[in-house]
Each structure stands twice: as C-alpha cells, then as structure tokens.
Design an enzyme around this catalytic site. Sequence first.
Site, short mmCIF file in Angstrom:
data_model
loop_
_atom_site.label_atom_id
_atom_site.label_comp_id
_atom_site.label_asym_id
_atom_site.label_seq_id
_atom_site.Cartn_x
_atom_site.Cartn_y
_atom_site.Cartn_z
N ASN A 460 -66.83 -41.26 -34.35
CA ASN A 460 -67.86 -40.35 -33.71
C ASN A 460 -66.68 -39.14 -33.62
OD1 ASN A 460 -69.52 -42.24 -33.26
ND2 ASN A 460 -69.30 -42.17 -31.23
N TYR A 462 -66.48 -34.68 -33.63
CA TYR A 462 -67.10 -33.29 -33.05
C TYR A 462 -66.03 -32.18 -33.50
CZ TYR A 462 -70.91 -35.99 -31.24
OH TYR A 462 -71.97 -36.90 -31.12
N TYR A 466 -66.91 -29.95 -30.04
CA TYR A 466 -66.00 -30.19 -28.73
C TYR A 466 -64.52 -29.82 -29.01
CZ TYR A 466 -69.92 -32.84 -26.66
OH TYR A 466 -71.09 -33.11 -26.30
N GLU A 498 -71.29 -40.55 -35.40
CA GLU A 498 -71.80 -39.46 -35.01
C GLU A 498 -71.08 -38.14 -35.28
OE1 GLU A 498 -71.93 -39.34 -30.58
OE2 GLU A 498 -72.22 -41.63 -30.52
N TRP A 543 -75.57 -37.17 -35.28
CA TRP A 543 -76.08 -37.06 -33.82
C TRP A 543 -76.80 -35.76 -33.31
CZ3 TRP A 543 -76.09 -41.20 -30.70
CH2 TRP A 543 -76.14 -41.21 -29.32
N LYS A 563 -78.55 -32.02 -29.14
CA LYS A 563 -77.86 -32.37 -30.84
C LYS A 563 -79.08 -32.67 -31.92
CE LYS A 563 -73.31 -32.58 -29.20
NZ LYS A 563 -73.26 -32.84 -27.88
C1 BDP Z 1 -70.51 -38.84 -28.01
C2 BDP Z 1 -71.40 -40.05 -27.23
C3 BDP Z 1 -72.80 -39.56 -27.14
C4 BDP Z 1 -73.01 -38.25 -26.45
C5 BDP Z 1 -72.18 -37.25 -27.62
C6 BDP Z 1 -72.42 -35.66 -27.12
O1 BDP Z 1 -71.17 -41.10 -28.02
O2 BDP Z 1 -73.39 -40.61 -26.42
O3 BDP Z 1 -74.21 -38.06 -26.53
O4 BDP Z 1 -71.07 -37.46 -27.63
O5 BDP Z 1 -71.63 -35.51 -26.51
O6 BDP Z 1 -69.16 -38.58 -27.13
O7 BDP Z 1 -73.39 -35.28 -27.74
#
Ligand code: BDP
Length: 600
Positions: A460, A462, A466, A498, A543, A563
Amino acid sequence: MLYPIQNNLRNRLDLSGIWDFQIDPERTGLDKGYATGLNPKEARPIAVPGSWNEQYEDLYNYLDLAWYAKRSFIPSNWQDQRIFIRVGSAPYFATVYVNGQEVGSHEGGHLPFAFEITAQIKWDAENLFAISVENELKPTRVPSGNIATALGAFGSHPRTTYDFFPFAGLHRPVILYTVPETYIEDITVVTEIAGNTGIVKVTALLNEPVATQATITMNGGDQIAQAEVTFKEGKAEAKLVVPNARLWSDKDPYLYDLAVLTGSDSYSLKVGIRTIEVQGGQILLNGKPVKLNGFGRHEDFFASGKGLNLPLLVKDYALMRWTGANAYRTSHYPYSEEEMQLADREGFLIIDEIPAVSLQFENDENAAERLRMCLQQLDELVVRDKNHPSVLMWCVANEPMPLSLRKPDPNDPSIARGKTFLNTLVRHTHELDSTRLVTLANLTGGPMEWMEECDVVSMNRYWGWYELGGHLDEAIPGLENELDGVWELLHKPIIITEFGADTMAGMHGHPALMWTEEYQAQFIRGYLEVASRKDYIAGMQVWNFADFAAVQSVMRVGGLNMKGVFTRSRTPKMAAHVLREFWVKTASPAPTGDLVGLHP
Ligand code: BDP
C-alpha cells in the site's frame, strides 16, 4: 459451512425483512426477558440485512449491545428434517435465542455461523428468533479499537485503529435451513489442468461416520463427467476427468455444475476449472500471466451501511467493468457470500482478506489474544470461500505495524513479535489451502522481513499523498525506486494493493492541487505509468473504488474517506476515466455476460 440451498431435499427460509429492534446499553435485556420478545412500547422497526448506524440518526455512533427479534412459523413439512439458523455476519459478538432458549454465540464479524435449533422449534405456533449483537471497540479485538496506534493519527470518533466506520448489526441475511438426518456437511473441490484436460478432485464429508453410496456429477452443457463413490466413515473422494475442459478465467468465467447425491441428501455448487501459481515476478492463471487490476473496496453505502445491498452489488460490478477492472481485494474483511458467487460468475479475481487490519504487537498478551482471533477468522474464511474459483489469494493482514513505525528502531521487540505472528498466519493459511497464494498488505515503513513467507508482495503506497503530498514530480520517481528495490530484495510478484488521493468531487484546479479531481487523475496516471514499465508488477489496485464512511477526524471531511474514483453515490470522478483509458484500452476483449452487456 456450505451455503444454504433450496432443492428437493433441503429447504431454506430467508428471514430478511423488518425486525423489531431495541438497544440495551445497560445490558439488562436478558433479565428483562428480551430473549422472549422485545418491549412493544420501546422496540422500533429495523431492516435486516443492514447496519443500525445508518438507519437511525441517534444510533450513528452506538456500538454497544442491541437486540433484534423476529417471529415466524416453520412449514409443517420440515418436521422430519434437522433445522439450523444461520447468520451471515454480525459484528462483533452475537448470541442467538430461539423461543427464549440460548442456542449459541459467535465472536468476530463478517463471517457466517449456524446453530442447530431442531429441538427448540414450536410447530403449532409462531417461533421467536432473538439475536443480541454488540460491536464494542476493544484493544484485543480484531480489528482493535480504543488503543493508541503507531500511526499517531489524530483522535477520531469512534476510536478505531482503522479507517472505516465500525458499522454494527445483522449485516447479511438470517436464514433458517434444513438438512436430512444424515447430510453432506462439507465439500472441497480442487482443480488441476493436464494439457486440455481438467481434473476435478472432490472430497465430500457427511455429518456422521457412516458408509453409503453416492454419485458425483459435473455438468457443463454437452460435457458430463460422473463418478460413483462410497463414503467410508463419512468421507468420499472422487477424481473427475473433463476432456477439453473449458477453463475458468477473468476473460471467460465458465462454470460447471457439480452435484453430490447420496441416498438421503443432495448438494450442488458451481465449479470453475483453473489453476493459480507464481513464477518469478508473475502470477499465472491457467499457466498464463495475469494482472490483477482493480480496486480496494468497502461494503458501504448510504442507509444500508455494511448491509448486503444486492442492487448496489450489481451496479458496482457494472461500474468496475466499465473501468476495465478485472480484480479487487475484499479490503478489509470478508465480503458477502452472494458477492463471491457474483465474482465467480462475472470473472473477477479476488484477494480475500480477513479483518486483521492495523494489527499491532505491543506485548505478548495482547498479541496472543489477537492471534487466536486471526486464526479463527482464517479457518472460517477458508471453509466458507475455498470452492470459489474467483478467489486466487488469501490476504492475512492489512498494514500490520511495528511500534517504531514513525521512529525506526531495529531493536524494537514488536518487529520480532510481529514476524512470528504474521509467519504463523501465512503458514496456517498455506496448510489450510495449498492451492492458492497467500499475501499480506505492507504499509510504508512496515518491515520487509514480514513479507518473506508470502507468495506475492502486496504494497500500500501513498507517495504523493501522505508522503510528499503535492510533490508528484518527486513522489513518482521515488515510487519507482522503491519498487525496484523491493523486487531486488524479494524477487516475488508485487501488487500495489493501495494507492490513491482524497478528492472532493467537483473540485478542480489548474495547477492540479491536492484534493482536486485533476490531482487524483495525475496521481493515478503516474502510478499506472510506472507499473506499465515493470514486469514484476502483477496488479494495480486503486484505493478506493468509491468514497466511503470513515470515523470522524480532521482527516475525513464529513466523516468520509474521499479516495474513491466514484463518489459514495457512484458518480465517476475524472480518475475513473483515466482507469478506463489504461485498462480498457490495453485489455483483451471483455467477457460476455449479463452485467458486461449493460456497458458495451
Ligand atoms: C491505508 C489503509 C486504508 C485507508 C487508507 C487511507 O489500509 O484502510 O483507508 O490508507 O488512508 O493505510 O485512505
């Protein structure tokens, strides 16, 4: 845990509908006799299936004990049968009463449980079915609540460790079903391929260790394979050979009908002949490389909450198909059995996940309690879903995290504790089912050594949200570097399970700033372009499919995670068109099928 079916020897009665409902915050309902009927002055109507939180405004944040009650006659022609009550999902702890008598309890949400109630049934009057349910957030539950997390997130309400609303209630149908005195308790189907021939190995178990004859038939239009078997001590095995087998795949989800017929019982289910394995950086479906492109999702909608919502299910499948997706993960818990049946029929490739989201390993005691629950959830999930051809992979955890996540410390004891815990889950799953792949979804900063026993590396990521939010120019090359490094380290197929950016539908910007539709579209395009250059990437799962209810916090506008590439009401954002551009343009011809036909 066979799905209850109606045939000439078995019956079922679905109790879905409006039930009586009453909350019990003092937990005095049992003393007040709620198991024999709710107080008509205080009870209110509630829909089953459905979450109570979305049906009444004053119950939105209520997670403590509540009672459901429903009255029903039982057909008199069921009198020579054994009768069971089966609850599809009741997070987190439920107790079932029939005519005032307790018949059993179940811990853990999202998975079915059944109790025999033959002895409790009244034949000359209505029967009262009462179910108490509570979904209290507790540190040792899976998933956990009311405990600090290593993410150090802002306070949220309710205080989950995870990012979705902890909906509560009877989320899936409550079904009464019958079986004969001696009945088929379980069937396991495993398929292999030898050249053009399909080999279907069937193991059937009776509820008693008796000896009897049976016929097992596989029917696929003009192809029929049949075996006469003998149950010895309640167990029979058969190997059916299907020449020129039509294989099950995302492109041609062909299903055969399998029937097991004993002297007293009969059960039938759909079977897809297919194999799944990994080779180097690729996942092979029927020996050919396949990419699992699609989404992380949630069971979530206005009014129904996490309740089974069949029109929504059909609509979501049509929308996913429209984007060109062929796969998704049941993030972050098992989805309904009805949904798994649709995945078989429509050719979606499923990563099937237990509710082990945001696991922590802060001490041995809590870890042991959570491990017990995770193993139970794996046992129940594999028993429930083992015969679905759509299920390619089991996912044993989403984003487990060490205590030192934010302040890396190689001596953090929770790293070793987490490794033992997660290896136990991975090994247990391989033992339960050696025919499928096993994975867990790693978060940024999560120890890579936790992935060593997985068949597939799920990540996952980001970068650009993030981490390096707003800096796509740095985030995308950073992602590419990280992926190459993980491939070098582990040499296993990688799925990005994700990646995504919160996006307020209708908000635009030039330049593309965070939260605008343009930013989400660029973010997703950037990730997909990187993936298209990497052979070891075995799938890209955005995601999220749709905006969904999360807990209230400063991170979640209106309590929603935004998201989604579709809004919560299923309107596409710009990013949905980007997916279509990548996945429909590059994909092979779509399978034919009713749902596909809706979107030529
Ligand atoms: C990830 C998680 C997910 C969150 C997503 C988010 O697996 O459940 O909804 O981030 O922050 O850490 O959108």
